[in-house]
Design a protein around this motif. Structure first.
Motif, mmCIF file in Angstrom:
data_model
loop_
_atom_site.group_PDB
_atom_site.id
_atom_site.type_symbol
_atom_site.label_atom_id
_atom_site.label_comp_id
_atom_site.label_asym_id
_atom_site.label_seq_id
_atom_site.Cartn_x
_atom_site.Cartn_y
_atom_site.Cartn_z
ATOM 1 N N PRO A 375 0.814 -1.233 0.000
ATOM 2 C CA PRO A 375 0.000 0.000 0.000
ATOM 3 C C PRO A 375 0.840 1.272 0.000
ATOM 4 O O PRO A 375 0.475 2.248 -0.668
ATOM 5 N N ALA A 376 1.959 1.264 0.745
ATOM 6 C CA ALA A 376 2.801 2.466 0.767
ATOM 7 C C ALA A 376 3.390 2.752 -0.611
ATOM 8 O O ALA A 376 3.472 3.916 -1.041
ATOM 9 N N HIS A 377 3.804 1.716 -1.325
ATOM 10 C CA HIS A 377 4.367 1.914 -2.661
ATOM 11 C C HIS A 377 3.306 2.384 -3.642
ATOM 12 O O HIS A 377 3.571 3.226 -4.505
ATOM 13 N N ARG A 378 2.107 1.810 -3.530
ATOM 14 C CA ARG A 378 1.017 2.266 -4.402
ATOM 15 C C ARG A 378 0.690 3.732 -4.118
ATOM 16 O O ARG A 378 0.461 4.512 -5.050
ATOM 17 N N PHE A 379 0.658 4.107 -2.861
ATOM 18 C CA PHE A 379 0.367 5.491 -2.486
ATOM 19 C C PHE A 379 1.426 6.443 -3.048
ATOM 20 O O PHE A 379 1.093 7.483 -3.643
ATOM 21 N N TYR A 380 2.681 6.075 -2.912
ATOM 22 C CA TYR A 380 3.775 6.904 -3.414
ATOM 23 C C TYR A 380 3.734 6.990 -4.938
ATOM 24 O O TYR A 380 3.922 8.062 -5.533
ATOM 25 N N LEU A 384 3.435 10.301 -7.301
ATOM 26 C CA LEU A 384 4.400 10.617 -8.356
ATOM 27 C C LEU A 384 3.711 10.802 -9.703
ATOM 28 O O LEU A 384 4.136 11.623 -10.515
ATOM 29 N N ALA A 385 2.635 10.026 -9.934
ATOM 30 C CA ALA A 385 1.886 10.142 -11.189
ATOM 31 C C ALA A 385 0.890 11.286 -11.160
ATOM 32 O O ALA A 385 0.104 11.442 -12.105
ATOM 33 N N GLN A 386 0.884 12.064 -10.064
ATOM 34 C CA GLN A 386 -0.002 13.207 -9.893
ATOM 35 C C GLN A 386 -1.477 12.801 -9.929
ATOM 36 O O GLN A 386 -2.339 13.554 -10.395
ATOM 37 N N ASP A 387 -1.740 11.608 -9.418
ATOM 38 C CA ASP A 387 -3.113 11.134 -9.294
ATOM 39 C C ASP A 387 -3.505 11.248 -7.819
ATOM 40 O O ASP A 387 -3.576 10.263 -7.091
ATOM 41 N N GLU A 388 -3.755 12.478 -7.377
ATOM 42 C CA GLU A 388 -4.034 12.705 -5.959
ATOM 43 C C GLU A 388 -5.357 12.087 -5.520
ATOM 44 O O GLU A 388 -5.509 11.680 -4.371
ATOM 45 N N THR A 389 -6.310 11.978 -6.442
ATOM 46 C CA THR A 389 -7.613 11.424 -6.074
ATOM 47 C C THR A 389 -7.496 9.960 -5.673
ATOM 48 O O THR A 389 -8.018 9.535 -4.629
ATOM 49 N N GLU A 390 -6.809 9.153 -6.488
ATOM 50 C CA GLU A 390 -6.651 7.740 -6.145
ATOM 51 C C GLU A 390 -5.794 7.578 -4.898
ATOM 52 O O GLU A 390 -6.044 6.686 -4.076
ATOM 53 N N ALA A 391 -4.773 8.424 -4.729
ATOM 54 C CA ALA A 391 -3.948 8.356 -3.520
ATOM 55 C C ALA A 391 -4.794 8.644 -2.279
ATOM 56 O O ALA A 391 -4.676 7.951 -1.253
ATOM 57 N N ALA A 392 -5.652 9.653 -2.358
ATOM 58 C CA ALA A 392 -6.517 9.974 -1.223
ATOM 59 C C ALA A 392 -7.494 8.849 -0.931
ATOM 60 O O ALA A 392 -7.733 8.496 0.232
ATOM 61 N N ASP A 409 1.254 5.320 9.980
ATOM 62 C CA ASP A 409 2.522 4.626 10.235
ATOM 63 C C ASP A 409 2.906 3.667 9.115
ATOM 64 O O ASP A 409 4.094 3.453 8.863
ATOM 65 N N GLU A 410 1.924 3.064 8.451
ATOM 66 C CA GLU A 410 2.222 2.023 7.474
ATOM 67 C C GLU A 410 2.167 2.509 6.035
ATOM 68 O O GLU A 410 2.619 1.791 5.139
ATOM 69 N N ILE A 411 1.609 3.696 5.797
ATOM 70 C CA ILE A 411 1.530 4.205 4.427
ATOM 71 C C ILE A 411 2.245 5.545 4.287
ATOM 72 O O ILE A 411 3.161 5.692 3.470
ATOM 73 N N VAL A 412 1.857 6.529 5.100
ATOM 74 C CA VAL A 412 2.377 7.879 4.892
ATOM 75 C C VAL A 412 3.835 7.984 5.326
ATOM 76 O O VAL A 412 4.665 8.560 4.605
ATOM 77 N N VAL A 413 4.167 7.455 6.504
ATOM 78 C CA VAL A 413 5.560 7.553 6.980
ATOM 79 C C VAL A 413 6.522 6.858 6.021
ATOM 80 O O VAL A 413 7.563 7.441 5.647
ATOM 81 N N ALA A 417 9.591 8.729 3.939
ATOM 82 C CA ALA A 417 10.969 8.252 3.995
ATOM 83 C C ALA A 417 11.488 7.909 2.599
ATOM 84 O O ALA A 417 12.640 8.204 2.250
ATOM 85 N N HIS A 418 10.628 7.278 1.783
ATOM 86 C CA HIS A 418 11.022 6.922 0.419
ATOM 87 C C HIS A 418 11.296 8.167 -0.408
ATOM 88 O O HIS A 418 12.284 8.231 -1.173
ATOM 89 N N ALA A 419 10.439 9.157 -0.285
ATOM 90 C CA ALA A 419 10.634 10.395 -1.041
ATOM 91 C C ALA A 419 11.918 11.100 -0.608
ATOM 92 O O ALA A 419 12.662 11.638 -1.443
ATOM 93 N N ARG A 420 12.190 11.092 0.697
ATOM 94 C CA ARG A 420 13.423 11.733 1.187
ATOM 95 C C ARG A 420 14.659 10.999 0.654
ATOM 96 O O ARG A 420 15.645 11.637 0.235
ATOM 97 N N GLU A 421 14.615 9.659 0.640
ATOM 98 C CA GLU A 421 15.754 8.893 0.135
ATOM 99 C C GLU A 421 15.929 9.112 -1.365
ATOM 100 O O GLU A 421 17.055 9.220 -1.863
#
Length: 590
Positions: A375-380, A384-392, A409-413, A417-421
């Motif tokens: 889920p965290a990877h799908r959210f990210y 990245l694809a600028q699909d904010e509606t599906e992410a929300a 804790d399991e999706i946003v954090v 961290a992935h975006a920062r890396e």
């Protein structure tokens, strides 16, 4: 360029190996197909044979008995189907007037239709071609046309090669059937020995993985085949009863075909419905019977897909339905009708191999039914694809199912961290990183605070100052933590990441806080934590301090706790839910 060459060199052996395997499966199908069928029937007959053995029947007798019984059932079904088809062909002349009447009805309703216009144009073109006629023949051509060819045939005895040419098309299927029967009997008798040989071939050092793979494959294939046989047989019986009630002749024949064709995912049931619908158009001049047949198949398919299969299959066989449909097409293309029967169990075995063999992991990813992305990877990826509606929607669905604290804790954090890396490794440009973080912040701001049943309303409230130590990523973490703290216990004061470390002491004094929270999302940031704590020094006094490092790896937690202990800090939270829990404990001690 070097990276592309290296990728080609790694992919080339895989492609060559896959091509060789496909060539072998096609070239040696005379041997491979009987072996595969024998393994399939062994999986299918093992549970009933094992049941007889537990009742005192010897293994040899139970194996032979189950094999002969399966053969007798297959032969009986084949004879019955053949007779039904012959009877249907003999009965066709009785229904021919109904066909003529329906064709006349269609013509009467659509004289100006597209098909009629096309037929008129075709007939006119044919008339024009006939008028031209062929060129006249010369006298020599007429004599050649009248001449009759003469062929001298010498009477010879029938040769053995001619007999073999006639008999071989019949002997090959019989030989394959005999090989399947013998292999099934021996596999049932010596199934433990075959299992041990496979384990020995793989290697004793892989004993645990091989055992799990064999058990998983055996249970999945056996259970799936039995359940599929039961579901399809029940479906075929229901079709036969329904067609008999409607009045369609040869209902047993169509029920048999419905049970067999339903092994084809999605399409099989409607292929089975084609002939009963066509026959219903033959037996009567009305359209009502055909509509009832279509309704029968649609209702049974809906009940089977929505109610029966989820209840019977349970967790299923672990294969994606889309992948199974492609596998059916592939194995049917490779091996014909036998491939259609073997497609499901072979696909299950490939998924199991991909699950337990590291270099075949791609098979589990391509064919398995487990989600390919966390889920965290799908959210990210959606951000990245600028699909904010599906992410929300993804974040809201996860929060509704597992709670807002777990969603953070399991999706946003992990996403932060992935975006920062990615920014540190230059896989993500600064504007794109800022856009992702801003969008996450907007999604968090749209959430309501988490309200717990034990929240205290009224009374003394604890004033908490939360300080993000570095940048906008930590600002988002502070905002998420503010949604999780108890509304009745805490007055939440969120600082900005723009606050300098030298201003933290003044912020504590001016805000008159009862507790302090320092928030820093990994990776990195440990130096900022140490610096701020040292800068505070004696100003903290007895002020409770909670250091929040959400998403910190397990191996780094022990080291960080030791370093914080040396600095006089005892409270460390590695999740946002843990940080909210620490604040509740502090509030309870006041």
């Amino acid at each position: 360029m070097a990276a592309e060459t290296s990728t080609i060199h790694r992919a080339l052996p895989v492609l060559v190996g896959a091509a060789l395997v496909l060539a072998f499966l096609y070239w040696a199908k005379v041997i491979v197909i009987p072996v595969a069928l024998a393994i399939l029937f062994t999986f299918l007959l093992t549970p009933p044979a094992h049941y007889l053995e537990r009742r005192g029947v010897s293994r040899v007798v139970s194996s032979v008995l189950m094999t002969v019984l399966a053969l007798a059932l297959a032969i009986g079904a084949g004879v019955a189907v053949t007779r039904q088809i012959g009877s249907l062909l003999d009965a066709y002349p009785r229904y021919e007037p109904n066909v003529t009447a329906k064709i006349e009805q269609l013509r009467a309703r659509g004289r100006t239709g597209l098909l009629d216009k096309l037929q008129v144009v075709t007939e006119r073109i044919s008339v024009q071609l006939d008028r031209r006629g062929p060129a006249p023949m010369t006298q020599a051509e007429r004599e050649v046309a009248r001449a009759q060819p003469v062929r001298i045939v010498q009477q010879e005895p029938v040769r053995l090669s001619q007999l073999w040419a006639i008999a071989s098309p019949l002997l090959e299927p019989l030989a394959g059937l005999g090989l399947v029967l013998v292999l099934v009997i021996f596999m049932l008798i010596h199934r433990e020995d075959l299992r041990d040989r496979v384990i020995s071939l793989v290697g004793v050092d892989q004993l645990a993985d091989t055992t799990r793979a064999l058990e998983d494959a055996g249970q999945r294939v056996s259970r799936y085949l039995l359940m599929q046989l039961m579901v399809n047989s029940g479906y075929g019986v229901s079709v036969a009863i329904g067609l008999w009630a409607i009045g369609v002749p040869y209902a047993l024949l169509w029920g048999f075909f419905a049970a067999v064709l339903r092994y084809i995912p999605y399409l099989g049931s409607w292929l089975a419905a084609f002939m009963p619908v066509a026959l219903s158009l033959l037996i009567t001049r009305e359209w009502t019977t055909a509509l009832l047949v279509v309704g029968l198949f649609g209702t049974l398919e809906l009940i089977t897909n929505m109610l029966v299969e989820p209840w019977v299959y349970g967790r299923g066989m672990g294969v994606s339905q889309a992948a199974l449909l492609i596998a059916v097409a592939f194995w049917t293309w490779l091996w014909g009708p036998i491939g259609l029967v073997l497609a499901s169990p072979l696909t299950v075995c490939l998924v199991v191999l991909g699950r337990y063999v590291p270099f075949l992991k791609f098979l589990d990813t391509l064919l398995g039914d487990t989600p390919p992305l966390a889920p965290a990877h799908r959210f990210y990826q959606r951000l990245l694809a600028q699909d904010e509606t599906e992410a929300a929607d993804l974040l809201d669905d996860y929060a509704a199912l597992d709670g807002l604290d777990r969603a953070y804790d399991e999706i946003v954090v992990p996403t932060l961290a992935h975006a920062r890396e990615d920014l540190r490794q230059r896989r993500l440009q600064t504007p794109d990183h800022g856009r992702v973080v801003d969008e996450i912040h907007a999604l968090v701001d749209a959430h309501r605070r988490l309200i717990r049943p034990d929240d205290m309303v009224g009374g003394d409230r604890m004033r908490v100052l939360a300080i993000p130590l570095r940048d906008a990523v930590d600002d988002v973490a502070v905002a998420m933590l503010g949604k999780l703290v108890d509304m009745g216990r805490v007055d939440w004061v969120a600082a900005s990441s723009a606050v300098l470390a030298s201003d933290v002491v003044e912020s504590i004094r001016s805000a008159q806080v009862d507790a302090l929270v320092l928030v820093s999302v990994p990776p990195g940031g440990l130096a900022h934590v140490r610096y701020v704590i040292k800068r505070l020094g004696t100003e903290l006094g007895n002020l409770p301090l909670v250091v929040v490092r959400p998403g910190l790896a397990d191996d780094a937690q022990v080291r960080l706790r030791r370093e914080l202990s040396e600095l006089g800090v005892s409270r460390l939270a590695t999740t946002l839910a843990g940080a909210a829990s620490e604040l509740r404990k502090i509030a309870a001690l006041r």
